[in-house]
Design a protein around this motif. Sequence first.
Motif, PDB file in Angstrom:
ATOM      1  N   ARG B  12       1.134 -16.536   0.745  1.00 48.82           N
ATOM      2  CA  ARG B  12       0.414 -15.231   1.377  1.00 48.82           C
ATOM      3  C   ARG B  12      -0.236 -14.592   0.138  1.00 48.82           C
ATOM      4  O   ARG B  12      -1.165 -13.984   0.221  1.00 48.82           O
ATOM      5  N   ASN B  13       0.530 -14.700  -0.930  1.00 50.25           N
ATOM      6  CA  ASN B  13      -0.447 -14.038  -2.101  1.00 50.25           C
ATOM      7  C   ASN B  13      -1.584 -14.970  -2.632  1.00 50.25           C
ATOM      8  O   ASN B  13      -2.436 -14.571  -2.936  1.00 50.25           O
ATOM      9  N   PHE B  43      -1.748  -8.447   7.861  1.00 52.82           N
ATOM     10  CA  PHE B  43      -0.960  -7.224   8.299  1.00 52.82           C
ATOM     11  C   PHE B  43       0.041  -7.488   9.119  1.00 52.82           C
ATOM     12  O   PHE B  43       1.142  -7.097   9.059  1.00 52.82           O
ATOM     13  N   HIS B  44      -0.135  -8.394  10.435  1.00 55.45           N
ATOM     14  CA  HIS B  44       0.839  -8.904  11.287  1.00 55.45           C
ATOM     15  C   HIS B  44       1.751  -9.433  10.684  1.00 55.45           C
ATOM     16  O   HIS B  44       2.999  -9.217  11.096  1.00 55.45           O
ATOM     17  N   ILE B  45       1.796 -10.316  10.040  1.00 51.84           N
ATOM     18  CA  ILE B  45       2.802 -11.000   9.258  1.00 51.84           C
ATOM     19  C   ILE B  45       3.697 -10.223   8.397  1.00 51.84           C
ATOM     20  O   ILE B  45       5.071 -10.433   8.412  1.00 51.84           O
ATOM     21  N   SER B  73      -6.877  -4.056   0.039  1.00 54.11           N
ATOM     22  CA  SER B  73      -5.955  -3.173  -0.941  1.00 54.11           C
ATOM     23  C   SER B  73      -4.594  -2.594  -0.251  1.00 54.11           C
ATOM     24  O   SER B  73      -3.738  -2.449  -0.539  1.00 54.11           O
ATOM     25  N   LYS B  74      -4.916  -2.166   0.953  1.00 49.69           N
ATOM     26  CA  LYS B  74      -3.952  -1.353   1.866  1.00 49.69           C
ATOM     27  C   LYS B  74      -2.859  -2.410   2.415  1.00 49.69           C
ATOM     28  O   LYS B  74      -1.791  -2.122   2.306  1.00 49.69           O
ATOM     29  N   LEU B  78       1.133  -2.216   1.573  1.00 53.46           N
ATOM     30  CA  LEU B  78       1.906  -2.233   2.479  1.00 53.46           C
ATOM     31  C   LEU B  78       2.904  -3.455   2.149  1.00 53.46           C
ATOM     32  O   LEU B  78       4.078  -3.112   2.205  1.00 53.46           O
ATOM     33  N   ASP B  79       2.523  -4.457   2.042  1.00 59.27           N
ATOM     34  CA  ASP B  79       3.208  -5.763   1.606  1.00 59.27           C
ATOM     35  C   ASP B  79       4.414  -5.449   0.492  1.00 59.27           C
ATOM     36  O   ASP B  79       5.374  -5.628   0.444  1.00 59.27           O
ATOM     37  N   ALA B  80       3.414  -4.743  -0.561  1.00 56.80           N
ATOM     38  CA  ALA B  80       4.577  -4.361  -1.983  1.00 56.80           C
ATOM     39  C   ALA B  80       5.574  -3.419  -1.593  1.00 56.80           C
ATOM     40  O   ALA B  80       6.799  -3.650  -1.984  1.00 56.80           O
ATOM     41  N   ALA B  81       5.032  -2.624  -0.664  1.00 58.22           N
ATOM     42  CA  ALA B  81       6.310  -1.612  -0.279  1.00 58.22           C
ATOM     43  C   ALA B  81       7.393  -2.037   0.453  1.00 58.22           C
ATOM     44  O   ALA B  81       8.399  -1.811   0.437  1.00 58.22           O
TER      45      ALA B  81
END
Lengths: 157, 157
Positions: B12-13, B43-45, B73-74, B78-81
């Motif tokens: 993913r990264n 986003f879905h993943i 970036s959003k 979200l992923d990081a959060a």
Amino acid sequence: MKMLFEYNWQVRNDWYRWCEDVPEEELLKVRTGGVGGILNTLFHIVDVEWSWIRAMQGKSDFQEKFEGYSSLSKVRALDAAFKEEVLAFVETWDPSLEDRLFKEQLEDGRDVVDSWGEIMRHVIAHEIHHVGQLSLWAREVGKKPVSANLIGRGLRG
Amino acid sequence: MKMLFEYNWQVRNDWYRWCEDVPEEELLKVRTGGVGGILNTLFHIVDVEWSWIRAMQGKSDFQEKFEGYSSLSKVRALDAAFKEEVLAFVETWDPSLEDRLFKEQLEDGRDVVDSWGEIMRHVIAHEIHHVGQLSLWAREVGKKPVSANLIGRGLRG
């Protein structure tokens, strides 16, 4: 480990049934990306799964090309022929095999080492990845793809 | 189990980095199949991984739509959060959790039961499947896709 192999085999069988209603020219049509076509992808998945299981055991590889297996019935027959050996390996898989090392030399001369645990998961991920490609090509054919859901397949022991 | 999550996070990264060189209009372009676009898929993943990890623990679901996260970036933010909570769950995963049952009622009123072991593998397969779709859309963009190989990533313990 076994659950993910079982999942892949169920999904693959679903795709074979999906192919039954699709004209052979669509199954053989050259498409962009991946290994370039629907039936070619199913052949490639069967080939790679078997070849890795064989390689870990020090057995000879599968060297034939798709051209010799370019019909649904031929790919299914190849799958059935390989399945017994793959199934026996997966069913006797044991966590103690995780850390066994497999060494090989790449074409560029580099030596690489992978653990059996990595290779088993590589094989699992390899099929799921290529099936994701089939799901897009299904839309090109105008037919709903096979479900990729793992839940709801009765896979827990 | 942990190795396959770690694989998915690495891949993913890699895809986020791949996106950096691609015009945003290509990332947002509506495409046929899957969830309909590159960034929408990422986003879905992220959404599905976090939502299942939360659901097993009886925590609330993620209900927001892609429209609120429609930039690279959003989605990364979200992923990081979400990552901290997912990572904690995966890192403390224990085979004794395999057979815990998760019950839910589907929209059609049917009650279904899945084991935590099934759900964890469902989440893993879900990402790999959608990444397979990204690999074809990458060709539409004219850019080589991220490698899906699991071996060679240094994932063994």
